[in-house]
Write a protein that holds these residues in place. Structure first.
Motif, PDB file in Angstrom:
ATOM      1  N   ARG A 127      -1.356  -3.448   4.058  1.00  0.00           N
ATOM      2  CA  ARG A 127      -1.374  -2.446   2.974  1.00  0.00           C
ATOM      3  C   ARG A 127      -2.810  -2.008   2.678  1.00  0.00           C
ATOM      4  O   ARG A 127      -3.076  -0.809   2.522  1.00  0.00           O
ATOM      5  CB  ARG A 127      -0.737  -3.044   1.725  1.00  0.00           C
ATOM      6  CG  ARG A 127      -0.821  -2.149   0.498  1.00  0.00           C
ATOM      7  CD  ARG A 127      -0.152  -2.799  -0.700  1.00  0.00           C
ATOM      8  NE  ARG A 127      -0.477  -2.112  -1.940  1.00  0.00           N
ATOM      9  CZ  ARG A 127      -0.055  -2.478  -3.149  1.00  0.00           C
ATOM     10  NH1 ARG A 127       0.730  -3.541  -3.256  1.00  0.00           N
ATOM     11  NH2 ARG A 127      -0.414  -1.801  -4.222  1.00  0.00           N
ATOM     12  N   MET A 128      -3.709  -2.982   2.618  1.00  0.00           N
ATOM     13  CA  MET A 128      -5.108  -2.643   2.355  1.00  0.00           C
ATOM     14  C   MET A 128      -5.718  -1.895   3.545  1.00  0.00           C
ATOM     15  O   MET A 128      -6.509  -0.956   3.378  1.00  0.00           O
ATOM     16  CB  MET A 128      -5.904  -3.916   2.075  1.00  0.00           C
ATOM     17  CG  MET A 128      -5.595  -4.564   0.728  1.00  0.00           C
ATOM     18  SD  MET A 128      -6.131  -3.580  -0.687  1.00  0.00           S
ATOM     19  CE  MET A 128      -7.909  -3.699  -0.543  1.00  0.00           C
ATOM     20  N   ALA A 148      -4.603   1.762   3.480  1.00  0.00           N
ATOM     21  CA  ALA A 148      -4.897   2.524   2.265  1.00  0.00           C
ATOM     22  C   ALA A 148      -5.990   3.560   2.523  1.00  0.00           C
ATOM     23  O   ALA A 148      -6.990   3.278   3.187  1.00  0.00           O
ATOM     24  CB  ALA A 148      -5.332   1.580   1.149  1.00  0.00           C
ATOM     25  N   GLU A 171      -6.926   0.819  -3.994  1.00  0.00           N
ATOM     26  CA  GLU A 171      -5.726   0.038  -3.685  1.00  0.00           C
ATOM     27  C   GLU A 171      -5.891  -1.408  -4.143  1.00  0.00           C
ATOM     28  O   GLU A 171      -4.938  -2.037  -4.612  1.00  0.00           O
ATOM     29  CB  GLU A 171      -5.442   0.091  -2.186  1.00  0.00           C
ATOM     30  CG  GLU A 171      -4.044  -0.349  -1.790  1.00  0.00           C
ATOM     31  CD  GLU A 171      -2.979   0.634  -2.283  1.00  0.00           C
ATOM     32  OE1 GLU A 171      -3.318   1.800  -2.563  1.00  0.00           O
ATOM     33  OE2 GLU A 171      -1.813   0.211  -2.380  1.00  0.00           O
ATOM     34  N   LYS A 227      -5.003  -1.695  -7.691  1.00  0.00           N
ATOM     35  CA  LYS A 227      -3.553  -1.702  -7.880  1.00  0.00           C
ATOM     36  C   LYS A 227      -2.959  -3.067  -7.529  1.00  0.00           C
ATOM     37  O   LYS A 227      -2.096  -3.580  -8.246  1.00  0.00           O
ATOM     38  CB  LYS A 227      -2.910  -0.627  -7.008  1.00  0.00           C
ATOM     39  CG  LYS A 227      -3.242   0.803  -7.398  1.00  0.00           C
ATOM     40  CD  LYS A 227      -2.542   1.781  -6.457  1.00  0.00           C
ATOM     41  CE  LYS A 227      -2.905   3.220  -6.775  1.00  0.00           C
ATOM     42  NZ  LYS A 227      -2.279   4.162  -5.816  1.00  0.00           N
TER      43      LYS A 227
END
Length: 311
Positions: A254-255, A258, A264, A267
């Motif tokens: 996910r990172m 991003a 991110e 978040k």
């Protein structure tokens, strides 16, 4: 009240506690500490001042804590077993109490070779003292506070009032012993616990459930640690090199994907705070931004943890 610190009062009032970390500089410049203090003023209940973190020489934790105290921020002075024998630690504890410090976090300390793992040379050949371990240090502090006696049995002229903290690495191998080690720290006198960084909330919850079932969370306050991630590389490094830090693959991905990894990371931090806050046995959270303290006020606001309770 054991020490009457704000952190102790927040926990006693049943409020969700918040601690943050301030790393002292690698020099004697008090202004560097005070600049961080202004950035983080009023956003947390207390502020950890690290004790030569990662075995790199920095301004002492007690000196940094005194600077914070004078600036109106409540410190948590860290003390490692790595650098002092029991005589020096007890002497420093008495000095800390004389300077008005009320929160002490007793930890083993990173191995001295950790200081040479990044861009710095560190002191990998330094001798680690470890005259006592962190569990013994907790008990020494408790006996000084409650009984007014030194580790050797001699009496103190007066008792230092400390709210005693300890660290817990719930996912460190061998994982089956981690809750037992936590139990020893609680039995030794730990009033609050700050954990190693939590990214795998499910695995942490399983370990925490064991602590709840053993009644440990009724005797101490557990504050999961969260280090603000700023890149996939940072998460991958911690997963591979920091004992007890477990980062799920999907979080690293996910990172990595991003468009704005820094945003991110904010978040992710807010989400982690919300997730651990829902767990039975959690009494607060400990945030670390590691040389990026300016990120914390916005995170704390987004997590709904601002303003801090008046106690």
């Amino acid at each position: 009240m054991k020490a009457g610190s704000k952190l102790e009062k927040v926990l006693a009032a049943g409020e969700f506690a918040l601690t943050a970390e301030i790393g002292p500089p690698r020099g004697p410049d008090a202004e560097e500490v005070l600049k961080k203090a202004e950035v983080l003023r009023d956003v947390a209940d207390a502020y950890n001042v690290t004790d030569n973190q990662t075995a790199v020489v920095r301004m002492s934790s007690i000196a940094g804590s005194k600077l914070l105290n004078d600036a109106g921020l409540e410190p948590v002075a860290q003390m490692t077993c790595r650098d002092r024998n029991r005589i020096a630690m007890q002497s420093d504890l008495l000095g800390a109490a004389a300077l008005g410090l009320k929160n002490i976090l007793a930890i083993s300390g990173d191995h001295q070779q950790a200081g040479a793992s990044g861009k710095l040379k560190g002191h990998p050949g330094a001798k680690g003292v470890y005259d006592v371990d962190s569990i013994q240090l907790i008990n020494i502090i408790k006996n000084m506070r409650d009984e007014g006696v030194q580790a050797g049995g001699d009496t103190l002229s007066s008792k230092p009032a400390f709210f005693i903290g300890a660290a817990w690495t719930p996912l460190g191998p061998p994982i089956e012993f981690r809750v037992l080690r936590l139990a020893k720290k609680v039995a030794a006198g730990a009033d609050f616990i700050q954990t190693q960084a939590v990214y795998d909330v499910k695995a942490f919850a399983e370990q925490l459930k064991k602590a709840v079932d053993m009644g440990l969370t009724e005797k101490t306050a557990i504050l999961p640690g969260i280090i603000v991630p700023r890149s996939a590389g940072m998460l991958r490094y911690m997963h591979n090199n920091v004992p007890g830090v477990v980062v799920p693959d999907e979080l690293i991905a996910r990172m990595k994907d991003a468009a704005d990894p820094a945003a991110e990371g904010l978040k992710v931090t807010v989400e982690l705070i919300e997730q651990v806050r829902e767990l039975d046995g959690v009494k607060g959270v400990h945030l670390q931004a590691i040389e990026a303290e300016e990120l914390l006020p916005d995170i704390i606001k987004q997590a709904g943890l601002s303003p801090r309770p008046e106690v």
